[in-house]
Design a protein around this motif. Structure first.
Motif, PDB file in Angstrom:
ATOM      1  N   PHE A 179      -7.043  -1.408   5.542  1.00 50.88           N
ATOM      2  CA  PHE A 179      -6.033  -1.184   6.576  1.00 50.88           C
ATOM      3  C   PHE A 179      -5.025  -2.336   6.643  1.00 50.88           C
ATOM      4  O   PHE A 179      -3.848  -2.128   6.921  1.00 50.88           O
ATOM      5  N   LYS A 180      -5.478  -3.565   6.376  1.00 52.67           N
ATOM      6  CA  LYS A 180      -4.551  -4.696   6.316  1.00 52.67           C
ATOM      7  C   LYS A 180      -3.598  -4.544   5.140  1.00 52.67           C
ATOM      8  O   LYS A 180      -2.417  -4.881   5.228  1.00 52.67           O
ATOM      9  N   CYS A 181      -4.121  -4.050   4.041  1.00 51.63           N
ATOM     10  CA  CYS A 181      -3.288  -3.804   2.867  1.00 51.63           C
ATOM     11  C   CYS A 181      -2.221  -2.755   3.173  1.00 51.63           C
ATOM     12  O   CYS A 181      -1.035  -2.971   2.919  1.00 51.63           O
ATOM     13  N   LEU A 182      -2.629  -1.639   3.733  1.00 48.99           N
ATOM     14  CA  LEU A 182      -1.695  -0.552   4.041  1.00 48.99           C
ATOM     15  C   LEU A 182      -0.630  -0.989   5.044  1.00 48.99           C
ATOM     16  O   LEU A 182       0.542  -0.604   4.930  1.00 48.99           O
ATOM     17  N   LYS A 183      -1.017  -1.799   6.001  1.00 47.33           N
ATOM     18  CA  LYS A 183      -0.072  -2.280   7.016  1.00 47.33           C
ATOM     19  C   LYS A 183       1.025  -3.135   6.395  1.00 47.33           C
ATOM     20  O   LYS A 183       2.146  -3.201   6.914  1.00 47.33           O
ATOM     21  N   SER A 184       0.726  -3.789   5.281  1.00 46.37           N
ATOM     22  CA  SER A 184       1.685  -4.705   4.653  1.00 46.37           C
ATOM     23  C   SER A 184       2.658  -4.011   3.707  1.00 46.37           C
ATOM     24  O   SER A 184       3.513  -4.678   3.108  1.00 46.37           O
ATOM     25  N   SER A 206       3.180 -10.109   1.372  1.00 46.08           N
ATOM     26  CA  SER A 206       4.022 -10.851   2.298  1.00 46.08           C
ATOM     27  C   SER A 206       5.308 -10.076   2.565  1.00 46.08           C
ATOM     28  O   SER A 206       5.684  -9.187   1.792  1.00 46.08           O
ATOM     29  N   LYS A 207       5.980 -10.424   3.644  1.00 47.06           N
ATOM     30  CA  LYS A 207       7.239  -9.771   3.965  1.00 47.06           C
ATOM     31  C   LYS A 207       8.225  -9.953   2.833  1.00 47.06           C
ATOM     32  O   LYS A 207       8.340 -11.035   2.264  1.00 47.06           O
ATOM     33  N   ASN A 208       8.913  -8.897   2.465  1.00 49.46           N
ATOM     34  CA  ASN A 208       9.920  -8.872   1.408  1.00 49.46           C
ATOM     35  C   ASN A 208       9.339  -8.954  -0.007  1.00 49.46           C
ATOM     36  O   ASN A 208      10.100  -9.098  -0.971  1.00 49.46           O
ATOM     37  N   CYS A 209       8.020  -8.845  -0.136  1.00 49.24           N
ATOM     38  CA  CYS A 209       7.411  -8.875  -1.472  1.00 49.24           C
ATOM     39  C   CYS A 209       7.981  -7.757  -2.353  1.00 49.24           C
ATOM     40  O   CYS A 209       8.402  -8.001  -3.487  1.00 49.24           O
ATOM     41  N   ILE A 210       7.978  -6.545  -1.837  1.00 51.58           N
ATOM     42  CA  ILE A 210       8.466  -5.410  -2.621  1.00 51.58           C
ATOM     43  C   ILE A 210       9.967  -5.533  -2.875  1.00 51.58           C
ATOM     44  O   ILE A 210      10.456  -5.236  -3.973  1.00 51.58           O
ATOM     45  N   LYS A 211      10.690  -6.008  -1.876  1.00 52.09           N
ATOM     46  CA  LYS A 211      12.135  -6.212  -2.024  1.00 52.09           C
ATOM     47  C   LYS A 211      12.425  -7.187  -3.155  1.00 52.09           C
ATOM     48  O   LYS A 211      13.348  -6.981  -3.959  1.00 52.09           O
ATOM     49  N   GLU A 212      11.662  -8.266  -3.244  1.00 50.14           N
ATOM     50  CA  GLU A 212      11.852  -9.258  -4.312  1.00 50.14           C
ATOM     51  C   GLU A 212      11.496  -8.685  -5.681  1.00 50.14           C
ATOM     52  O   GLU A 212      12.161  -8.980  -6.680  1.00 50.14           O
ATOM     53  N   LEU A 213      10.450  -7.885  -5.743  1.00 50.70           N
ATOM     54  CA  LEU A 213      10.098  -7.248  -7.009  1.00 50.70           C
ATOM     55  C   LEU A 213      11.217  -6.334  -7.489  1.00 50.70           C
ATOM     56  O   LEU A 213      11.582  -6.348  -8.675  1.00 50.70           O
ATOM     57  N   ILE A 214      11.771  -5.554  -6.582  1.00 49.15           N
ATOM     58  CA  ILE A 214      12.868  -4.650  -6.943  1.00 49.15           C
ATOM     59  C   ILE A 214      14.093  -5.449  -7.381  1.00 49.15           C
ATOM     60  O   ILE A 214      14.758  -5.102  -8.373  1.00 49.15           O
ATOM     61  N   HIS A 215      14.383  -6.519  -6.666  1.00 48.67           N
ATOM     62  CA  HIS A 215      15.528  -7.372  -7.007  1.00 48.67           C
ATOM     63  C   HIS A 215      15.395  -7.925  -8.425  1.00 48.67           C
ATOM     64  O   HIS A 215      16.346  -7.856  -9.228  1.00 48.67           O
ATOM     65  N   GLN A 216      14.217  -8.454  -8.750  1.00 45.76           N
ATOM     66  CA  GLN A 216      14.017  -9.009 -10.087  1.00 45.76           C
ATOM     67  C   GLN A 216      14.011  -7.924 -11.158  1.00 45.76           C
ATOM     68  O   GLN A 216      14.514  -8.132 -12.268  1.00 45.76           O
ATOM     69  N   PRO A 260       3.654  -9.756  -8.577  1.00 44.75           N
ATOM     70  CA  PRO A 260       3.929 -10.769  -7.554  1.00 44.75           C
ATOM     71  C   PRO A 260       3.058 -11.995  -7.781  1.00 44.75           C
ATOM     72  O   PRO A 260       2.190 -12.022  -8.661  1.00 44.75           O
ATOM     73  N   CYS A 261       3.274 -13.018  -6.971  1.00 48.28           N
ATOM     74  CA  CYS A 261       2.602 -14.302  -7.137  1.00 48.28           C
ATOM     75  C   CYS A 261       1.750 -14.586  -5.906  1.00 48.28           C
ATOM     76  O   CYS A 261       2.175 -14.344  -4.775  1.00 48.28           O
ATOM     77  N   GLU A 262       0.543 -15.095  -6.118  1.00 52.00           N
ATOM     78  CA  GLU A 262      -0.301 -15.459  -4.988  1.00 52.00           C
ATOM     79  C   GLU A 262       0.377 -16.522  -4.138  1.00 52.00           C
ATOM     80  O   GLU A 262       1.048 -17.419  -4.652  1.00 52.00           O
ATOM     81  N   LYS A 263       0.163 -16.433  -2.835  1.00 52.73           N
ATOM     82  CA  LYS A 263       0.909 -17.247  -1.874  1.00 52.73           C
ATOM     83  C   LYS A 263       0.765 -18.748  -2.102  1.00 52.73           C
ATOM     84  O   LYS A 263       1.689 -19.515  -1.878  1.00 52.73           O
ATOM     85  N   ASN A 264      -0.401 -19.187  -2.540  1.00 48.22           N
ATOM     86  CA  ASN A 264      -0.638 -20.624  -2.672  1.00 48.22           C
ATOM     87  C   ASN A 264      -0.279 -21.170  -4.046  1.00 48.22           C
ATOM     88  O   ASN A 264      -0.608 -22.300  -4.382  1.00 48.22           O
ATOM     89  N   ILE A 265       0.383 -20.357  -4.855  1.00 44.42           N
ATOM     90  CA  ILE A 265       0.795 -20.799  -6.188  1.00 44.42           C
ATOM     91  C   ILE A 265       2.315 -20.753  -6.276  1.00 44.42           C
ATOM     92  O   ILE A 265       2.930 -19.738  -5.991  1.00 44.42           O
ATOM     93  N   ILE A 266       2.910 -21.860  -6.662  1.00 44.21           N
ATOM     94  CA  ILE A 266       4.369 -21.933  -6.781  1.00 44.21           C
ATOM     95  C   ILE A 266       4.757 -21.601  -8.220  1.00 44.21           C
ATOM     96  O   ILE A 266       4.267 -22.208  -9.167  1.00 44.21           O
TER      97      ILE A 266
END
Length: 213
Positions: free
Chosen positions: A20-25, A91-101, A114-120
């Protein structure tokens, strides 16, 4: 490419605690297919009550990660599928960033992850392989190499897929601005039985992968 070109695909197995946390995001994505390998009618009813638009398919047979995702690839009516594990949170805008790239590289990719949050990471980086818990898949590229090898039930199936894509001169990227959280090993709630299952399949997959390649 835009959000209408993406179907989210999730393969579940006793995943009620995390899904449910996944679907909410998932922001504004409406095209979602869930293949439930545990044939959990109660979970289906709970999810359909909150998300009636989701195509939730009960599988009487556990076909594993690769087999479940191959079903989703065949069912999807879009050009791309965002493969997700149920224990991921975008995270917020994750899908938007994927589409942009994806648009910046003119859709010339087989997988964009996408990239895990704690990895730059860099804004975009070409790699040899990505982890299978989250990846935007270009279906036209994946179907050329016959999708996932269903001889892998669990583990290394995405590594095998990426290896075959690279051998076919296809591109695989990680998008550094598209962030995701992976809870890791939380996609099923079967406890100690999951540990035994994981250890067995990890060893078998290693043997099969090394024999194959």
């Amino acid at each position: 490419m835009n959000i209408k070109d993406i179907t989210v695909g999730i393969v579940t197995f006793r995943s009620e605690k995390v899904i449910f946390k996944c679907l909410k995001s998932l922001e504004n994505i409406k095209k979602i297919i869930i293949i439930d390998n545990s044939n959990d009618l109660i979970l289906k009813e709970k999810i359909k009550k909150v998300y009636p638009h989701i195509n939730f398919i009960l599988s009487k047979k556990n076909n594993g990660y690769g087999g479940g995702n191959n079903k989703i690839f065949k069912l999807a009516k879009t050009s791309h599928v965002l493969v997700l594990n149920p224990d991921t949170i975008l995270s917020k805008n994750c899908i938007k960033e994927l589409i942009h790239q994806a648009n910046l590289i003119k859709n010339k990719f087989a997988i964009l992850a996408p990239c895990e949050k704690n990895i730059i990471k860099k804004e975009i980086m070409e790699v040899d392989h990505v982890k299978g818990f989250s990846m935007l898949v270009n279906l036209s590229k994946i179907k050329k190499i016959k999708m996932f090898d269903e001889n892998f039930f669990l583990y290394l199936e995405e590594i095998d897929l990426c290896k075959r894509l690279k051998s076919a001169s296809e591109k695989i990227y990680i998008c550094g601005k598209a962030k995701i959280t992976h809870l890791s090993a939380k996609s099923s709630n079967i406890g100690f039985e999951f540990e035994k299952c994981r250890n067995w399949h990890w060893m078998w997959s290693n043997v099969y992968y090394n024999k194959k390649h």
